[in-house]
Design a protein around this motif. Structure first.
Motif, PDB file in Angstrom:
ATOM      1  N   ILE A 255       0.877  -1.167   0.000  1.00 40.01           N
ATOM      2  CA  ILE A 255       0.000   0.000   0.000  1.00 40.01           C
ATOM      3  C   ILE A 255       0.915   1.218   0.000  1.00 40.01           C
ATOM      4  N   LEU A 256       0.768   2.083  -1.006  1.00 36.14           N
ATOM      5  CA  LEU A 256       1.642   3.247  -1.181  1.00 36.14           C
ATOM      6  C   LEU A 256       0.904   4.509  -0.763  1.00 36.14           C
ATOM      7  N   ILE A 257       1.458   5.247   0.207  1.00 38.13           N
ATOM      8  CA  ILE A 257       0.866   6.498   0.695  1.00 38.13           C
ATOM      9  C   ILE A 257       1.860   7.618   0.421  1.00 38.13           C
ATOM     10  N   ILE A 258       1.403   8.650  -0.309  1.00 36.86           N
ATOM     11  CA  ILE A 258       2.280   9.752  -0.705  1.00 36.86           C
ATOM     12  C   ILE A 258       1.758  11.048  -0.103  1.00 36.86           C
ATOM     13  N   THR A 259       2.642  11.827   0.514  1.00 34.11           N
ATOM     14  CA  THR A 259       2.284  13.146   1.038  1.00 34.11           C
ATOM     15  C   THR A 259       3.318  14.160   0.585  1.00 34.11           C
ATOM     16  N   GLY A 260       2.854  15.360   0.280  1.00 33.82           N
ATOM     17  CA  GLY A 260       3.749  16.439  -0.095  1.00 33.82           C
ATOM     18  C   GLY A 260       3.746  16.712  -1.586  1.00 33.82           C
ATOM     19  N   ILE A 261       4.438  17.780  -1.932  1.00 35.86           N
ATOM     20  CA  ILE A 261       4.503  18.220  -3.324  1.00 35.86           C
ATOM     21  C   ILE A 261       5.959  18.161  -3.777  1.00 35.86           C
ATOM     22  N   ASN A 262       6.176  17.553  -4.946  1.00 32.39           N
ATOM     23  CA  ASN A 262       7.511  17.425  -5.501  1.00 32.39           C
ATOM     24  C   ASN A 262       7.373  17.272  -7.012  1.00 32.39           C
ATOM     25  N   PRO A 263       8.287  17.831  -7.793  1.00 30.66           N
ATOM     26  CA  PRO A 263       8.181  17.678  -9.249  1.00 30.66           C
ATOM     27  C   PRO A 263       8.369  16.235  -9.722  1.00 30.66           C
ATOM     28  N   PHE A 264       8.910  15.347  -8.877  1.00 31.54           N
ATOM     29  CA  PHE A 264       9.174  13.975  -9.277  1.00 31.54           C
ATOM     30  C   PHE A 264       8.114  13.000  -8.764  1.00 31.54           C
ATOM     31  N   LYS A 265       6.975  13.505  -8.341  1.00 32.79           N
ATOM     32  CA  LYS A 265       5.936  12.642  -7.766  1.00 32.79           C
ATOM     33  C   LYS A 265       5.435  11.615  -8.787  1.00 32.79           C
ATOM     34  N   ASN A 266       5.163  12.047 -10.006  1.00 29.79           N
ATOM     35  CA  ASN A 266       4.683  11.122 -11.033  1.00 29.79           C
ATOM     36  C   ASN A 266       5.743  10.086 -11.396  1.00 29.79           C
ATOM     37  N   TYR A 267       7.000  10.491 -11.413  1.00 26.46           N
ATOM     38  CA  TYR A 267       8.090   9.556 -11.701  1.00 26.46           C
ATOM     39  C   TYR A 267       8.146   8.464 -10.637  1.00 26.46           C
ATOM     40  N   ILE A 268       7.997   8.854  -9.380  1.00 29.53           N
ATOM     41  CA  ILE A 268       8.070   7.884  -8.289  1.00 29.53           C
ATOM     42  C   ILE A 268       6.912   6.894  -8.370  1.00 29.53           C
ATOM     43  N   ILE A 269       5.714   7.380  -8.659  1.00 28.41           N
ATOM     44  CA  ILE A 269       4.560   6.485  -8.778  1.00 28.41           C
ATOM     45  C   ILE A 269       4.765   5.504  -9.934  1.00 28.41           C
ATOM     46  N   LYS A 270       5.288   5.984 -11.068  1.00 26.06           N
ATOM     47  CA  LYS A 270       5.535   5.106 -12.211  1.00 26.06           C
ATOM     48  C   LYS A 270       6.581   4.045 -11.887  1.00 26.06           C
ATOM     49  N   GLN A 271       7.624   4.424 -11.149  1.00 28.86           N
ATOM     50  CA  GLN A 271       8.662   3.458 -10.796  1.00 28.86           C
ATOM     51  C   GLN A 271       8.119   2.381  -9.866  1.00 28.86           C
ATOM     52  N   PHE A 272       7.228   2.775  -8.954  1.00 28.45           N
ATOM     53  CA  PHE A 272       6.606   1.782  -8.073  1.00 28.45           C
ATOM     54  C   PHE A 272       5.711   0.848  -8.876  1.00 28.45           C
ATOM     55  N   MET A 273       5.003   1.382  -9.872  1.00 24.02           N
ATOM     56  CA  MET A 273       4.121   0.541 -10.678  1.00 24.02           C
ATOM     57  C   MET A 273       4.912  -0.406 -11.583  1.00 24.02           C
ATOM     58  N   LEU A 274       6.140  -0.037 -11.964  1.00 17.93           N
ATOM     59  CA  LEU A 274       6.984  -0.900 -12.771  1.00 17.93           C
ATOM     60  C   LEU A 274       7.680  -1.983 -11.946  1.00 17.93           C
ATOM     61  N   GLY A 275       7.607  -1.861 -10.616  1.00 22.03           N
ATOM     62  CA  GLY A 275       8.255  -2.835  -9.740  1.00 22.03           C
ATOM     63  C   GLY A 275       7.617  -4.205  -9.862  1.00 22.03           C
ATOM     64  N   LYS A 276       8.330  -5.201  -9.386  1.00 22.88           N
ATOM     65  CA  LYS A 276       7.862  -6.585  -9.504  1.00 22.88           C
ATOM     66  C   LYS A 276       7.128  -7.021  -8.243  1.00 22.88           C
ATOM     67  N   PHE A 277       6.213  -6.191  -7.762  1.00 22.38           N
ATOM     68  CA  PHE A 277       5.420  -6.529  -6.588  1.00 22.38           C
ATOM     69  C   PHE A 277       4.000  -6.031  -6.804  1.00 22.38           C
ATOM     70  N   LEU A 278       3.085  -6.550  -6.016  1.00 20.31           N
ATOM     71  CA  LEU A 278       1.668  -6.230  -6.146  1.00 20.31           C
ATOM     72  C   LEU A 278       1.347  -4.963  -5.358  1.00 20.31           C
ATOM     73  N   ILE A 279       0.768  -3.961  -6.017  1.00 19.45           N
ATOM     74  CA  ILE A 279       0.344  -2.740  -5.348  1.00 19.45           C
ATOM     75  C   ILE A 279      -1.162  -2.820  -5.156  1.00 19.45           C
ATOM     76  N   LEU A 280      -1.584  -2.823  -3.899  1.00 17.28           N
ATOM     77  CA  LEU A 280      -3.009  -2.898  -3.600  1.00 17.28           C
ATOM     78  C   LEU A 280      -3.698  -1.553  -3.770  1.00 17.28           C
ATOM     79  N   ARG A 281      -3.052  -0.497  -3.306  1.00 12.93           N
ATOM     80  CA  ARG A 281      -3.683   0.815  -3.332  1.00 12.93           C
ATOM     81  C   ARG A 281      -2.614   1.901  -3.324  1.00 12.93           C
TER      82      ARG A 281
END
Length: 121
Positions: A79-105
């Motif tokens: 379960i991924l919880i993100i707080t705050g503002i950063n120009p790389f927020k979308n990059y971080i979410i994409k990298q987590f989605m490309l990972g080899k693990f199951l993201i529930l939320r």
């Protein structure tokens, strides 16, 4: 109906002005319904990035690479919880989605004002 796993990982990514902090909480429930909880903390400062280099793209890239490697070794749902503002927020979410693990939320807890900020007189 598939039975849900009682084990998992909660990843909290907090963006501050000059740093990115990732807290990983690993919880496991054994047969006696007792909760075991471990915490691991990653930060761009832990990888010898100092001052303004901590908020750069290269530091973010190395941080997310090490965090995703750590989570893939656990082989648990995330379960991924993100707080705050950063120009790389979308990059971080994409990298987590490309990972080899199951993201529930994916949860975004960034606070935004309802009516904007009040201007000074």
């Amino acid at each position: 109906m598939k039975k849900m796993s009682k084990n998992g990982v909660i990843v909290r990514v907090k963006f501050s002005n000059k740093n990115i902090i990732v807290n990983i909480g690993i919880f496991k429930i054994n047969n006696e319904n007792r909760l075991k909880f471990k915490q691991k903390k990653f930060s761009t400062g832990h990888f010898n990035f100092k001052k303004t280099n901590r908020s750069g793209f290269f530091a973010t890239q190395i941080l997310i690479e090490r965090v995703t490697n750590f989570i893939t070794e656990l082989n648990l749902p995330v379960i991924l919880i993100i707080t705050g503002i950063n120009p790389f927020k979308n990059y971080i979410i994409k990298q987590f989605m490309l990972g080899k693990f199951l993201i529930l939320r994916i949860i975004d807890n960034t606070k935004t004002p309802h009516n904007g900020c009040r201007f000074k007189k």
